[in-house]
Write a protein that holds these residues in place. Sequence first.
Motif, short mmCIF file in Angstrom:
data_model
loop_
_atom_site.label_atom_id
_atom_site.label_comp_id
_atom_site.label_asym_id
_atom_site.label_seq_id
_atom_site.Cartn_x
_atom_site.Cartn_y
_atom_site.Cartn_z
N GLY A 402 50.11 127.95 -71.14
CA GLY A 402 50.96 128.15 -72.31
C GLY A 402 51.48 126.84 -72.84
N GLU A 433 45.13 133.27 -67.59
CA GLU A 433 45.17 132.09 -68.46
C GLU A 433 44.50 130.87 -67.82
OE1 GLU A 433 48.95 131.92 -71.16
OE2 GLU A 433 49.64 132.44 -69.15
N TYR A 436 42.70 128.45 -70.16
CA TYR A 436 43.54 127.56 -70.97
C TYR A 436 44.16 126.46 -70.11
CZ TYR A 436 42.97 131.14 -74.52
OH TYR A 436 42.44 132.03 -75.42
N ARG A 675 47.44 129.20 -80.02
CA ARG A 675 47.30 130.51 -79.39
C ARG A 675 48.65 131.22 -79.28
NH1 ARG A 675 47.92 130.24 -73.23
NH2 ARG A 675 47.01 132.32 -73.37
N GLN A 678 51.37 134.51 -74.14
CA GLN A 678 50.82 135.57 -73.30
C GLN A 678 51.78 136.00 -72.21
OE1 GLN A 678 46.69 135.17 -72.33
NE2 GLN A 678 46.90 136.20 -70.36
#
Length: 712
Positions: A402, A433, A436, A675, A678
Amino acid sequence: MARVHAIRASLGSAGGRFRKRVPACVHCDWRARLEVPVWCRIRGCLRSYLHLHRRDGGVGFHAAVLTGVDGARRRRSHAAQPRRSGRMLRRPVAGTHSPDVLCRGGVGDGGIVLRVGRADPGDVHSLCFEVDGGRALMCGLFGVASVAPLEIPATLSALRAARDTLIHRGPDSQGDWFDAHVYVGHTRLSILDLSTSGAQPMLAGGVAMAANGEIYNFRQLRDELASDCRFVSGSDSEVLLHGYRVWGIDGLVARIEGMYAFVIYDSKAGRVHLVRDRVGIKPLYYAHLDGTLVWASELKAIEAYAEPLDVDYTALYDFLTYRYIPAPKSLYRQVRKLEPGCLLSFDCRSGRLDRSRYWTLRAAELELDNGDPTARIRALLEESVRSQQVSDAPLGFFLSGGIDSSTVVGMAAADHSNPHTFSIGFDVPEHSELHYASLVAKHANTRHSSATLHETDAVGLVAFMRKWFDEPYADTSALPTFLVSRLASQAVKVVLTGDGGDELFAGYDWYAAHAKRGQVAGSGWVLGATGRLKRRGGMVRRAARGLERYLFLSGLPYYTRLLGGMIANEKTDYRERWEVPDDYDDYWYFRQHYHTALPLPKRLQVLDFHTYLPDDVLTKVDRVSMANSLEARVPFLATPLIEALFALPASSLGRDKRLLQEVARPLLPPAILDRRKQGFGVPAAVWNDGVFDRTRTRQENLLAHLYPEFMT
């Protein structure tokens, strides 16, 4: 001499074994060693212990059959729990040890994943931890002050036993100091000044001090004190001791910046002072009992010393609402949490207790004096990241993928090459994730380590939540946070995290949802009808809750539901069972921090900053990182950055954390900047076993699994 054992774990009908062969010391005493139970992956079948102990040049591993206190071999059933572990050795062990080994454990009903690579001779502590029903090896505080004499030495063993319940917070050394009326105990994890000169409690001029945490501006304060005080260590904690002697308690707390909980006993004034940091990063509990003050970093230490304690059933009722027990309450009526930014003073002569607040968040919206705040906010965050990387022990970074943790990593990578990063993913690809996180790690050129949490492992780890938190707590993101902490603890002693970014930059999804709802409210008869439907349970209850959320709730009940809490009309049975008064305010904690004079976005930021952040997010990070001998620092929660961001108009933050995106734009690839958020919660929509059963709330499932005594 050394011999080799094979670790084997019978998997019943499933078959299988641990095939790695592990060097073992023949001559060591098992009672003095650190013991980690090795569990098979199929529901926790215990077959042997893995012993870790220190050795010149590395870490030794010892696989052995479980033995009792008398040395006799014993067998345990599949349902048996591991015995309490020994302590880390302070001296080398005879025998030959290889630091180049690989061990693998699994998670069953009570096991813990253990993956150990090559031991680093310069960082043996990162591999030494204790497992005792979920406890592992950070600084811990415990103490007692009393108007009546403590009758030491007769009570010394009981005092030290309570202190040592916190040995998982401070495995490197344990210390204490006492006089007739005050006992100050401390367990130490060495981060700054690893020598014995940094040991605590520290003493000077009739003052005793013990601290947990880090003071980030200690070098500046040390320079200010140098002309008046003689420092004997390089520890940041010594600044607290001498700062109190020169400036007094009020002058000290006004100057320090960091994450901390500490106690100062002034024997000349006959006063004990307890202090907790401004945001609530470090915990501190206390009990005021018949002229006696007891304090501790965790509830378990007070439980050990001050039994019996009475359960506060309104606190359990609050747990259903908030998913944690809100400060200042605890599970027990006699025990309180010291709230963030507060100071507690106890008079050892009269028994009087005074509480005051030394810091208050000011959230007024000020006019921007220089237009775009991006450059100023970037500079403040860079300074915070830089100051929080000071450590004499190995340091790394949590990296979720993130924008918050990625920004911290990006700023650190700009100053240091190859920082070490750690990520955890899930066995549900669309919820993980890891992709990412790997993208950021490659972009920032980090040494990256990652692991995956599986549903079966998560269900096994749930059993440890009672011992991690000592009271009901329902945020199951503690499970992946525990495992990423375990992963990091194998290589480092300190990590920086991205926690606090959502509160400061208004990043939570529920802000927009709350704004869209407005003031639409269901009538009393409608909510009464849905309340009756919810009492039927199962899918009917789930459907009624969804109907309320999308059509009829507003205000604090709607906010409560957005955060996963239970509203008043679905707690009727619990209110009756626990004899909670009919006029009890279900939303008292939210209400005291819900300032209607502020615009809605800023109002929700302030609310989360004072409630969800300290009692949920920071509690989680502290307990599960401490359970792995890992210090977790939070650069977003530096006071100058907090005050600067809360002074900005909500429009300056933008939607989807636009201001943070601009701050991080020179550091991160577009795929991370653009993005959507999440989150780090477990994929409960897919995991539907046991505690993740979606026909009941997470709170009810956890009470049923971990606190069944309150559900009958």
